[in-house]
Enzyme design. Structure first.
Site, mmCIF file in Angstrom:
data_model
loop_
_atom_site.group_PDB
_atom_site.id
_atom_site.type_symbol
_atom_site.label_atom_id
_atom_site.label_comp_id
_atom_site.label_asym_id
_atom_site.label_seq_id
_atom_site.Cartn_x
_atom_site.Cartn_y
_atom_site.Cartn_z
ATOM 1 C CB THR A 105 29.592 -16.353 26.854
ATOM 2 O OG1 THR A 105 29.303 -15.187 26.118
ATOM 3 C CG2 THR A 105 29.194 -16.195 27.971
ATOM 4 C CG HIS A 106 30.514 -17.781 22.611
ATOM 5 N ND1 HIS A 106 30.000 -18.968 22.015
ATOM 6 C CD2 HIS A 106 29.467 -17.181 23.293
ATOM 7 C CE1 HIS A 106 28.425 -19.147 22.394
ATOM 8 N NE2 HIS A 106 28.205 -17.988 23.100
ATOM 9 C CB SER A 122 62.927 -19.321 25.583
ATOM 10 O OG SER A 122 63.274 -19.629 24.244
ATOM 11 C CE LYS A 166 58.286 -17.785 25.044
ATOM 12 N NZ LYS A 166 57.368 -18.017 23.601
ATOM 13 C CD GLU A 226 52.841 -23.916 28.554
ATOM 14 O OE1 GLU A 226 53.314 -23.974 27.241
ATOM 15 O OE2 GLU A 226 54.048 -23.257 29.125
ATOM 16 C CE1 TYR A 265 44.633 -61.156 40.537
ATOM 17 C CE2 TYR A 265 45.268 -63.096 39.629
ATOM 18 C CZ TYR A 265 45.399 -61.603 39.923
ATOM 19 O OH TYR A 265 46.781 -61.223 39.797
ATOM 20 C CD GLN A 281 51.281 -58.810 37.858
ATOM 21 O OE1 GLN A 281 51.351 -59.893 38.781
ATOM 22 N NE2 GLN A 281 52.336 -58.996 36.994
ATOM 23 C CE LYS A 284 48.680 -54.857 42.182
ATOM 24 N NZ LYS A 284 47.767 -55.567 41.077
HETATM 25 N N1 ARG Z 1 50.811 -59.503 41.496
HETATM 26 C C1 ARG Z 1 49.551 -59.958 41.740
HETATM 27 C C2 ARG Z 1 48.649 -58.832 41.139
HETATM 28 O O1 ARG Z 1 48.991 -57.769 41.176
HETATM 29 C C3 ARG Z 1 49.315 -60.551 42.878
HETATM 30 C C4 ARG Z 1 48.045 -61.624 42.871
HETATM 31 C C5 ARG Z 1 48.657 -62.953 42.317
HETATM 32 N N2 ARG Z 1 47.707 -64.028 42.325
HETATM 33 C C6 ARG Z 1 47.888 -64.970 41.645
HETATM 34 N N3 ARG Z 1 46.805 -65.900 41.730
HETATM 35 N N4 ARG Z 1 48.782 -65.223 40.464
HETATM 36 O O2 ARG Z 1 47.642 -59.033 40.843
#
Ligand code: ARG
Length: 465
Positions: free
Chosen positions: A161-162, A283, A289, A296, A323, A328, A331
């Site tokens: 601990t610590h 190294s 090393k 890491e 939407y 977009q 992603k």
């Molecule tokens: N490439 C767009 C996205 O990743 C797809 C949907 C596009 N829809 C639109 N109404 N522009 O979200």
């Protein structure tokens, strides 16, 4: 009159001027969303089958579309599809390749659908696979930890601990603590998957569609557990992305804690483990090393996953329904998250089985540092000394040990009795490391017998899945 160069854009009809070249590149997502192609095609096949079932497409049209989509998938897999930012994203590429292959029928696929429900569907399908792949690596790491824990069930080491020596523990017990962390991560991933596994298809752009869609049918074809209950929410919800990033962050936090311990343990100061040459690097200047680069890097990569979680929360916080193009941006963050988690789990699962455990070094470290002081206090309590007084007595004995350069077990009976007359010759049994760990013999305790029981429970769980 369609503008020259614009005619390939599926939304080109209402435009009279071409897209600015930089704007085209700025708004395109194809460079990163092309990895969704298999899920996009699976979603389109289900959508086409649903449209045929409700009579919007003929059976022949449906068959042409399905065969065409399968051919497009084969083209992509063979590297035959030319990707271009002029076609913005993966959805437009697949659709235009389909139409190029099968002609006008291909243009019917987008009936009763929008890229908004399409991309939400693709991402759910993709992340469902990503979760399953991460869970399988996570279990591989757990299995490696369980095997090592069984082998090291009797190995003694200092518990901290610590980061100060606290009480002796078994190394198997320490490894099973890591296993528990990962078991919670798996639960969190399973929980995320449950909420993720609903179909947005049929929500279309935002309000639903005028066609008589059978949403549960398309959902069932794709292995979803049901449909999203509100079309506006269906196209705009990215909770599943945020949740996955959160579960991934906690998982990376755990891997980073393990990494930190491995880095410490492979230092000359601890010298508890050797990670193996295949998982270390040297190294270019210091010939002696052997650096623990793998842990890491995993510790370092944790930072980017935490960053993605913050980016995703911020991405969503001010979006009005439904939407928005902002989405977009989900992603790259979530793709890098799942890639990082998968790679980190994989490299740990590969590394753990080859780890060499330096039992003598661990035992020696546990012997130093008065790790059995609590055992001596507990011993006095069993002889009627109140715990607070026992604590005081042992504190003095430890100070004496420090002054004379000896461990508690190295003091003579006379010396020990000088601190409390309740001490008898049998005291030396509780001052041994083996006695100390063996005495903590209850569920969740560090006794070797309990480590073996925990290993057995873990194996049942791992084999059940
Ligand atoms: N490439 C767009 C996205 O990743 C797809 C949907 C596009 N829809 C639109 N109404 N522009 O979200």
């Amino acid at each position: 009159m369609p503008v020259e160069g614009q005619d390939k854009k599926p939304w080109g009809g209402r435009f009279t001027a071409p897209t600015d070249a930089f704007v085209e590149a700025f708004t395109a997502s194809v460079d990163f969303d092309r990895r969704l192609y298999r899920h996009d095609i699976a979603g389109s096949i289900a959508h086409a089958r649903m449209l045929a079932r409700v009579g919007v497409l003929t059976e022949a049209e449906c068959q042409a579309i399905v065969a065409g989509l399968e051919a497009v998938r084969a083209d992509i897999e063979a590297g035959r599809l030319a990707w271009s930012t002029a076609l913005e994203d993966v959805h437009m590429h697949v659709e235009s390749a389909l139409t190029a292959r099968i002609g006008a029928t291909g243009k019917k696929l987008h009936t009763a659908r929008s890229r908004n429900d399409q991309v939400a569907t693709d991402l759910r399908l993709y992340l469902r696979d990503a979760v399953d792949a991460a869970v399988s690596e996570l279990r591989r790491l757990q299995a490696a930890l369980v095997d090592l824990a069984e082998r090291e069930a009797d190995t003694l080491m200092p518990g901290f601990t610590h980061l100060q020596t606290a009480q002796p523990v078994t190394f198997g017990h320490h490894l099973m603590a890591w296993y528990e962390m990962l078991a919670r991560d798996e639960e969190r991933l399973a929980d995320t998957r449950r909420r993720l596994n609903r179909s947005p298809l049929g929500a279309a752009a935002l309000a639903g569609t005028t066609f008589p869609v059978d949403r549960p049918y398309a959902a069932a074809l794709l292995g979803f557990d049901g449909v999203c209950g509100n079309s506006l929410d269906a196209v705009s919800d990215r909770d599943f992305v945020v949740e996955l990033a959160a579960a991934a962050s906690i998982l990376m936090m755990h891997l980073s804690r393990m990494a930190e311990e491995l880095v410490l343990w492979s230092s000359a100061q601890f010298d508890f483990v050797d990670l193996g040459d295949a998982f270390c690097t040297g190294s270019s200047i210091m010939p002696q090393k052997k650096n623990p680069d793998v842990p890491e890097l995993v510790r370092g990569k944790t930072g980017r996953v935490f960053g993605h979680l913050m980016a995703l929360l911020t991405l969503m916080k001010a979006q009005p329904l439904a939407y928005n193009k902002d989405n977009q941006e989900d992603k790259e963050a979530i793709f890098d998250t799942v890639d990082t988690v998968h790679a980190s789990l994989r490299v740990f699962a590969d590394m753990v089985p080859g780890m060499r455990v330096k039992r003598d070094r661990m035992r020696e470290a546990a012997r130093r540092g008065y790790a059995t002081a609590t055992d001596l206090a507990d011993y006095l309590v069993r002889r009627g000394v109140p715990f607070r007084d026992a604590h005081e007595v042992v504190g003095k004995a430890v100070r004496h040990g420090i002054e004379t350069g000896r461990d508690l077990a190295e003091l003579t009976l006379e010396e020990l009795r000088g601190f409390s007359p309740a001490i008898e010759p049998d005291v030396f049994q509780v001052l041994t490391l083996e006695g100390s760990v063996a005495a903590r013999d209850h569920v969740g305790g560090t006794a070797p017998a309990q480590v073996r029981a925990a290993v057995a429970r873990a194996r049942i769980r791992l084999e059940a899945a």
